[in-house]
Enzyme design. Structure first.
Site, mmCIF file in Angstrom:
data_model
loop_
_atom_site.group_PDB
_atom_site.id
_atom_site.type_symbol
_atom_site.label_atom_id
_atom_site.label_comp_id
_atom_site.label_asym_id
_atom_site.label_seq_id
_atom_site.Cartn_x
_atom_site.Cartn_y
_atom_site.Cartn_z
ATOM 1 N N ASP A 85 37.912 40.247 38.402
ATOM 2 C CA ASP A 85 38.374 40.489 39.767
ATOM 3 C C ASP A 85 38.934 39.200 40.363
ATOM 4 O OD1 ASP A 85 37.449 43.047 39.519
ATOM 5 O OD2 ASP A 85 35.640 42.731 40.708
ATOM 6 N N LYS A 86 39.809 39.346 41.322
ATOM 7 C CA LYS A 86 40.454 38.189 41.951
ATOM 8 C C LYS A 86 39.434 37.181 42.464
ATOM 9 C CE LYS A 86 43.648 36.929 45.688
ATOM 10 N NZ LYS A 86 44.543 37.438 46.756
#
Length: 367
Positions: free
Chosen positions: A146-147
């Site tokens: 995930d970012k």
């Protein structure tokens, strides 16, 4: 443009891939529609035999391909990636914590997306040109973070390695350990969360939730490493499955959202004081089989905000090392069928017992 029929010998790096995938790798300007048409009309031949877009190819086979079709004048030009600046190239290379002939491992910082998307300009995939080094081709992503999750991210340097690692991750033999700070303290220090996950309706697939009726199997082991009273604790997490946002959904579902994860924890996910508002989820360790034999087993250092939060809570990083890597083998389809048949059989036995029990008083009265 040539009008001659083309012939290609399948290279070892392409052994076992689908034919349409071969075209995407080597003749990217040829659309899937064109490949399907050529296959349907017999213009593509593999060792002289007809072949379909989904058929697997083998190293050493000879692929016959017709001449390229004329390109429409109004067809949009393929957009080229802009060259990286010196600063971007340096930034990409500073992420590398492992490098060999087949693979790279990056320590991805929080806030950097793995791949591009709407309004996402900078991402790991866009920086991979700086990491080609002496290899012939561009590196390839084989999984994602995930970012806002930091830590170990594996990148393949060859097509053969990409195919190998893809099978490793889909077969769940790759092992990963994450570190997280979570709100409050679980009542059980060492446990397993087994809750199915699905896309949450109405979010466009941007958010997941626990769905015991329709969700996909998702299993996570957690272990409390240190605690700061009842305020929060530091945990190790091992995902045995690879669902989107799995760790974040699971920890929020048991009432202990990851610190800084407002998406799944809401306002309660943010602590006051010296604790950063960034998400505290880090891919600490990755162990994966190597295509040339042996294993890659590497740890990624914490980002600054996470390390500072641990220090402010009085936690020692050495306390989190050396957690054993567990194995989890999901049930096969046949095992699930066998279990379902056994369950149905037990229910039938119970019902027969109930009927016999109900019948006894009647027989006694007739006597």
């Amino acid at each position: 443009m040539t009008d001659a029929v083309r012939q290609f010998t399948i290279a070892p790096d392409d052994d076992g891939i689908r034919l349409d995938r071969w075209f995407k790798r080597h003749l990217a300007d040829t659309s899937f529609t064109t490949v399907a048409k050529w296959a349907r009309t017999g213009q593509i031949r593999l060792d002289g035999a007809r072949v379909g877009p989904g058929d697997r190819i083998v190293a050493g086979q000879v692929l016959r391909v017709p001449p390229p079709e004329a390109v429409r004048v109004d067809a949009p030009a393929k957009r080229e990636r802009p060259p990286l600046s010196d600063d971007e190239a340096l930034f990409a290379r500073e992420m590398v914590i492992h490098k060999d002939a087949q693979a790279l491992v990056l320590n991805k910082p929080p806030g950097l997306a793995t791949q591009g998307g709407t309004k996402t300009v900078q991402h790991v995939d866009g920086l991979l040109d700086a990491l080609q080094y002496e290899a012939e081709g561009r590196p390839k992503l084989v999984h994602r973070l995930d970012k806002d999750t930091s830590g170990a991210l594996l990148v393949a340097r060859t097509s053969r390695a990409a195919a190998f690692f893809a099978k490793t991750f889909s077969g769940r033999s790759a092992k990963k350990v994450y570190w997280a700070l979570v709100v409050d303290v679980p009542s059980i220090d060492d446990g397993t969360i087994d809750l199915p996950i699905a896309k949450q309706p109405g979010t466009g697939g941007e958010k997941m939730h626990v769905d015991e009726a329709e969700g996909s199997t998702a299993r996570t082991r957690y272990r409390v490493i240190e605690r700061a009273g009842n305020r929060c604790c530091w945990v190790e997490l091992q995902p045995f499955t690879g669902r989107t946002h799995q760790l974040r959904v699971h920890m929020a579902a048991i009432g202990h959202p990851i610190v800084g994860d407002g998406k799944y924890g809401g306002p309660a996910a943010f602590l006051t004081g010296a604790i950063s508002r960034k998400m505290h989820l880090h891919a600490r360790r990755l162990r994966v089989d190597h295509p040339d034999g042996g294993q890659i087993d590497i740890e990624a250092e914490l980002p600054a905000h996470f390390a500072e939060s641990l220090a402010s809570l009085g936690f020692e990083q050495m306390s989190g090392n050396n957690m054993p890597l567990d194995d989890f083998t999901p049930e096969t389809r046949e095992e699930k069928k066998t279990k379902a048949r056994a369950h149905a059989k037990n229910i039938r036995k119970e019902r027969r017992g109930e009927r016999r029990g109900r019948g006894d008083p009647d027989r006694e009265r007739k006597r």
